[in-house]
Design an enzyme around this catalytic site. Structure first.
Site, PDB file in Angstrom:
ATOM      1  N   ASP A  14      52.665 -11.909  11.169  1.00  0.00           N
ATOM      2  CA  ASP A  14      52.276 -12.528  11.361  1.00  0.00           C
ATOM      3  C   ASP A  14      50.474 -12.271  11.327  1.00  0.00           C
ATOM      4  OD1 ASP A  14      53.514 -12.122  14.430  1.00  0.00           O
ATOM      5  OD2 ASP A  14      53.225 -10.628  15.278  1.00  0.00           O
ATOM      6  N   LYS A 119      57.112 -15.712  17.854  1.00  0.00           N
ATOM      7  CA  LYS A 119      58.077 -15.192  18.823  1.00  0.00           C
ATOM      8  C   LYS A 119      55.854 -14.333  20.267  1.00  0.00           C
ATOM      9  CE  LYS A 119      55.565 -10.936  16.131  1.00  0.00           C
ATOM     10  NZ  LYS A 119      55.089 -10.237  16.933  1.00  0.00           N
ATOM     11  N   CYS A 164      53.509  -4.374  14.935  1.00  0.00           N
ATOM     12  CA  CYS A 164      54.569  -5.567  14.799  1.00  0.00           C
ATOM     13  C   CYS A 164      55.126  -4.883  13.762  1.00  0.00           C
ATOM     14  CB  CYS A 164      53.901  -6.664  14.830  1.00  0.00           C
ATOM     15  SG  CYS A 164      53.255  -7.157  17.054  1.00  0.00           S
TER      16      CYS A 164
END
Length: 223
Positions: A14, A119, A164
């Site tokens: 990310d 995701k 994450c």
């Protein structure tokens, strides 16, 4: 005899505009400082280099704006699945599909990335891990990609360490991969939580290592 087979993958979690200053809606403090480390890792001979992206619909359940009367960073919501329920923190709107904030950071060496896994696409499910949601109702396909590639070891970097990156590393270890987080390649939303997260990861079989350490050096050796 110990298994000495070594086929590592790099997972870059990310590293998107919305998670980075100066304009990210959910900017992680000092996030840009990790880019040189990640770009260095991208020059190493990892057989597989994967970037992940939060890829949310505009009304994702993790957004405070989806729940009238709530506040980002403070309020929570309950996610209910067929398996059970769990609480998750609410955030500002971020990484909405197709928006500039959802794009990988341009300063990342994107040309060296083999594959992008998206995701968090399901509106009603929060998904920190790049593998699954907490109840495994949603599978991103990342595990299958790694298994098809014959991967033995996973090196995780990106944003954010305490959310994450942490969840992705824990799931990687739980799925049987030797798992490492490269410390210089990640930053936390809450920098004060660093040591706690390191300890939690260690308990779950994940070590936080240095980009200058023997674990990363082994990637260049290839065995």
């Amino acid at each position: 005899m110990a298994n000495t087979h070594f086929k590592p993958a790099l997972i870059i979690v990310d590293v998107q505009a919305d998670f980075c200053p100066p304009n990210g809606t959910l900017a992680v403090p000092n996030a840009l400082a990790i880019i040189p480390t990640i770009n260095h890792l991208l020059t190493l001979p990892f057989p597989l280099k994967i970037a992940t992206k939060d890829w949310h619909p505009h009304n994702h359940t993790s957004f405070a704006s989806t729940h009238p009367g709530t506040s980002p960073f403070v309020s929570t919501t309950t996610i209910t699945t067929p398996v059970g329920s769990y609480e998750t923190k609410l955030w500002p709107d971020h990484c909405i599909q197709g928006t500039p904030g959802a794009a990988l950071l341009p300063s990342l060496s994107i040309a060296n990335i083999d594959q992008v896994v998206e995701k968090g696409q399901r509106q009603d499910i929060e998904m920190y891990s790049a593998f699954f949601d907490p109840h495994k109702c949603v599978d991103s396909g990342l595990k299958d990609v790694l298994e098809r590639g014959g991967v033995t070891d996973v090196f995780v970097v990106g944003l954010a360490f305490d959310y994450c990156v942490r969840a992705t590393a824990v799931d990687a270890a739980a799925e049987g991969f030797r798992t490492w987080v490269v410390g210089e390649g990640t930053k936390a939303v809450d920098a004060g939580a660093w040591d706690e997260v390191v300890g939690d990861l260690k308990e779950k079989g994940v070590r936080v290592v240095s980009v200058h350490g023997e674990e990363v050096a082994r990637v260049g050796v290839g065995k």
